[in-house]
Design an enzyme around this catalytic site. Structure first.
Site, PDB file in Angstrom:
ATOM      1  N   HIS A  21      19.926  40.399  18.531  1.00 35.87           N
ATOM      2  CA  HIS A  21      19.017  39.483  17.841  1.00 35.87           C
ATOM      3  C   HIS A  21      18.449  38.441  18.795  1.00 35.87           C
ATOM      4  CE1 HIS A  21      20.002  40.984  13.792  1.00 35.87           C
ATOM      5  NE2 HIS A  21      21.110  41.355  14.416  1.00 35.87           N
ATOM      6  N   GLY A  69      41.212  35.519  44.416  1.00 35.11           N
ATOM      7  CA  GLY A  69      41.155  34.748  43.173  1.00 35.11           C
ATOM      8  C   GLY A  69      40.671  35.567  41.988  1.00 35.11           C
ATOM      9  N   ARG A  70      39.548  36.256  42.173  1.00 39.15           N
ATOM     10  CA  ARG A  70      38.959  36.999  41.041  1.00 39.15           C
ATOM     11  C   ARG A  70      39.733  38.265  40.704  1.00 39.15           C
ATOM     12  NH1 ARG A  70      36.158  36.656  45.500  1.00 39.15           N
ATOM     13  NH2 ARG A  70      35.435  38.453  46.671  1.00 39.15           N
ATOM     14  N   LYS A  80      45.135  28.644  43.927  1.00 37.96           N
ATOM     15  CA  LYS A  80      45.704  29.390  45.057  1.00 37.96           C
ATOM     16  C   LYS A  80      45.846  28.471  46.272  1.00 37.96           C
ATOM     17  CE  LYS A  80      44.473  33.438  47.816  1.00 37.96           C
ATOM     18  NZ  LYS A  80      43.522  34.547  47.943  1.00 37.96           N
ATOM     19  N   LYS A 136      32.394  24.275  48.139  1.00 34.37           N
ATOM     20  CA  LYS A 136      33.544  23.375  48.185  1.00 34.37           C
ATOM     21  C   LYS A 136      33.351  22.291  49.251  1.00 34.37           C
ATOM     22  CE  LYS A 136      36.853  26.756  46.389  1.00 34.37           C
ATOM     23  NZ  LYS A 136      38.150  27.405  46.461  1.00 34.37           N
ATOM     24  N   GLU A 193      30.643  37.993  42.905  1.00 33.87           N
ATOM     25  CA  GLU A 193      31.297  37.335  44.036  1.00 33.87           C
ATOM     26  C   GLU A 193      31.784  38.385  45.030  1.00 33.87           C
ATOM     27  OE1 GLU A 193      33.296  33.513  43.057  1.00 33.87           O
ATOM     28  OE2 GLU A 193      34.986  34.442  44.070  1.00 33.87           O
ATOM     29  N   GLU A 224      37.633  20.406  41.912  1.00 33.30           N
ATOM     30  CA  GLU A 224      37.549  20.361  40.452  1.00 33.30           C
ATOM     31  C   GLU A 224      38.945  20.411  39.836  1.00 33.30           C
ATOM     32  OE1 GLU A 224      35.844  22.286  42.473  1.00 33.30           O
ATOM     33  OE2 GLU A 224      33.803  22.673  41.751  1.00 33.30           O
TER      34      GLU A 224
HETATM   35  C1  G6Q Z   1      37.672  33.890  43.636  1.00 33.52           C
HETATM   36  C2  G6Q Z   1      37.122  32.756  44.344  1.00 33.52           C
HETATM   37  C3  G6Q Z   1      37.084  31.470  43.572  1.00 33.52           C
HETATM   38  C4  G6Q Z   1      38.425  30.765  43.457  1.00 33.52           C
HETATM   39  C5  G6Q Z   1      38.211  29.346  42.972  1.00 33.52           C
HETATM   40  C6  G6Q Z   1      39.489  28.591  42.783  1.00 33.52           C
HETATM   41  O1  G6Q Z   1      37.795  34.992  44.113  1.00 33.52           O
HETATM   42  O2  G6Q Z   1      37.738  32.607  45.561  1.00 33.52           O
HETATM   43  O3  G6Q Z   1      36.531  31.641  42.295  1.00 33.52           O
HETATM   44  O4  G6Q Z   1      39.275  31.472  42.612  1.00 33.52           O
HETATM   45  O5  G6Q Z   1      37.359  28.684  43.863  1.00 33.52           O
HETATM   46  O6  G6Q Z   1      40.212  28.525  43.967  1.00 33.52           O
HETATM   47  P1  G6Q Z   1      41.689  27.999  43.974  1.00 33.52           P
HETATM   48  O7  G6Q Z   1      42.510  28.930  43.159  1.00 33.52           O
HETATM   49  O8  G6Q Z   1      42.106  27.972  45.406  1.00 33.52           O
HETATM   50  O9  G6Q Z   1      41.668  26.634  43.362  1.00 33.52           O
END
Ligand code: G6Q
Length: 544
Positions: free
Chosen positions: A386, A268-269, A207, A507, A354, A213
């Site tokens: 199990h 994001g989530r 986003k 981050k 989150e 990463e």
């Molecule tokens: C989700 C969070 C987090 C995010 C990641 C990736 O709600 O904000 O999990 O999706 O940190 O972020 P980017 O999509 O900006 O790389």
């Protein structure tokens, strides 16, 4: 609605009611009320939810619903669906529901209807997915794309990764789909092992397009591709991006013509219905993806319109809150009896933890006298049985569980499905009713063994019995159910379920230490004593 929920009369009524319920056993609740099993249930879309094996009575549900009313849940739902900026700390609307709105719906953010742009992107995704699937889109050397690798993390990974696994049965089996998230190079190295770069497409999902990463993996992917194909022009055929940040996408070298847009009003989530789900759409095809969106949409409409007594997400949210805030339960386990849902709990873990892992309310006041989001965990049944179910049955902790089972198998082989579902049902029965010392003795067990073999029972469970097999539509219903459950709880706790400052912190922190790990000369360190020592030792062991 202001004030601490714990100060409301409705909350105090629940506290008093808890004192009455706490000593009652599910055995007695069932013995006193034969209709309970059928009555304490909701039949919504393709889901039948049985919540009778919870430590609740009709009065509990009534009091919980009054709490929801006091919290203004109905107004909260309307605020979300109509695009109000309920993500107050980021001053953003929260409109994942717009991602599955039909073309003719109008949802405005800052006076602009966002639904047409959602469909423009969906159409572009469908066109692209069709071209990849049909082979019309060729790699740089003219070969067909056979491998799709999604590069993203957190919300830009877990949704498509979970849903791809869930819907694998509906996926294009002549292709491979992989999800690289961890910055540990092993993730990338293993994903590309044995693949031909000329047949591989990377979808860089971020986003912000600034996530360390993801950018590290994206740069490595670029090198891997160019080392093999030897021509900068190959990037255009082997990389597409999903982002809100066109500038960073082009700085990376991806033509913005190959960028699929997303918006700041999708968290994001909550984003895998957006272009973040492009890999999934390539896997299951545009029709399958739209079918999944229709499943989400059906649950959205239910949540928005059903009265609280019939509202499944609200009811699950309230029951979860009951344990979390009045019984002091710390965790919530989610146990899907479906192998395709093996990543569901990881996905829901992020969605819930989150969103509702917050300790200040929407006004910034500390929350110090009630609990917010639970720890979410679990594994697919029957594997968990199990392993750790022992603790749920006989440990000292109260762990409410959601069991998710399907009436129809995804793969119908011999007696497997009945064995699977018998386990699912037997577990909820045993957890609720346990086994008394008398029952154990009646089996002829030696007296010194009786205590060990007694099961207290009274462990609460909710069973979601899906009427069909797992399909895209049903997956959409299940995910939207949990999204709205999380919303219900967050709204009552008066927290902002839509920011994630804890993630943002991570981050920033890592970026401070990277140069210290990489410095040629011993860096001057100004952390705490432990961190300083660990950095020094890392450098030494690494051979710096
Ligand atoms: C989700 C969070 C987090 C995010 C990641 C990736 O709600 O904000 O999990 O999706 O940190 O972020 P980017 O999509 O900006 O790389």
């Amino acid at each position: 609605m202001s004030g601490k929920p714990s100060s409301w009369e409705e909350w105090k009524a629940l506290e008093r009611h808890h004192a009455e319920i706490d000593g009652r056993h599910l055995r007695d609740l069932f013995a006193d009320d034969e209709e309970r099993g059928a009555r304490m249930s909701l039949d919504v879309l393709d889901l039948y939810a049985d919540f009778s094996k919870n430590r609740i009575t009709d009065e509990t549900l009534d009091l919980l619903r009054r709490l929801a009313e006091r919290a203004g849940l109905r107004a909260g739902i309307e605020a979300m669906f109509s695009g109000e900026k309920i993500n107050v700390t980021e001053n953003r609307a929260v409109l994942h529901v717009a991602l599955r709105a039909p073309r003719d719906e109008v949802i405005e953010v800052d006076g602009e209807n966002v639904v047409p742009t959602v469909h423009t992107v969906l159409d572009a995704m469908a066109d692209f997915a069709d071209r990849i699937r049909s082979g019309a889109w060729k790699g740089h050397t003219g070969k067909r794309i056979k491998n799709v690798i999604n590069v993203g993390i957190g919300g830009s990974d877990l949704g498509p990764a979970m849903a791809y696994e869930a819907l694998k049965k509906f996926s294009e089996r002549s292709m491979t789909f992989q999800f690289v998230s961890n910055v540990d190079a092993t993730a990338f190295a293993e994903a590309v092992h044995g693949l031909d770069p000329a047949e591989t497409l990377f979808i860089i999902c971020s986003k912000t397009f600034t996530t360390l990463e993801t950018l590290a993996n994206a740069h490595t992917a670029r090198r891997w591709t160019l080392d093999a194909l030897g021509d900068e022009a190959a990037v255009a055929k082997h990389f597409v991006a999903v982002s809100t940040n066109a500038d960073e996408v082009s700085a990376f070298g991806i033509d913005t013509a190959n960028m699929f847009e997303m918006w700041d009003w999708v968290g994001g989530r909550y984003s895998y219905d957006s272009a973040i789900g492009l890999s999934l759409m390539i896997a299951i095809g545009p029709d399958g993806f739209r079918d999944m969106l229709a499943g989400f949409r059906a649950m959205d409409e239910h949540f928005r319109t059903a009265p609280l007594e019939e509202n499944l997400p609200a009811t699950l949210g309230l029951i979860g809150l009951w344990y979390n805030d009045f019984f002091g339960a710390q965790t919530q386990s989610i146990l899907p009896y479906n192998q395709y849902l093996w990543r569901l709990t990881s996905y829901l873990q992020q969605l819930d933890m989150e969103s509702n892992g917050k300790s200040v309310d929407r006004d910034g006041a500390p929350i110090d006298d009630y609990q917010t989001g639970p720890i979410v965990w679990g594994q697919p049944g029957t594997n968990g049985q199990h392993a750790y179910y022992q603790l749920i049955h006989q440990g000292t902790k109260l762990i409410p569980c959601d069991f998710i089972g399907f009436a129809k198998p995804s793969n119908d082989l011999g007696d497997h499905h009945e064995y699977l579902m018998a386990n699912c049902l037997a577990q909820t029965e045993a957890l609720a009713f346990g086994k008394t010392a008398e029952e154990v003795r009646a089996e002829g067990v030696a007296e010194e063994q009786v205590a060990h073999r007694t099961f207290q029972g009274n462990h609460p469970t909710t069973t979601l019995l899906v009427k069909n097999e797992l399909t895209p539509h049903i997956l959409g219903q299940i995910i939207a159910l949990y999204e709205h459950k999380v919303f219900t709880q967050g709204w009552i706790w008066r927290i902002n379920s839509f920011d994630q400052w804890g993630v943002e912190l991570g981050k920033v922190l890592a970026k401070r230490i990277i140069p210290e790990l990489q410095a040629k000369d011993e860096p001057a360190l100004a952390h705490d004593g432990s961190t300083n020592e660990l950095i020094r030792r890392f450098r030494r062991y690494r051979g710096a």
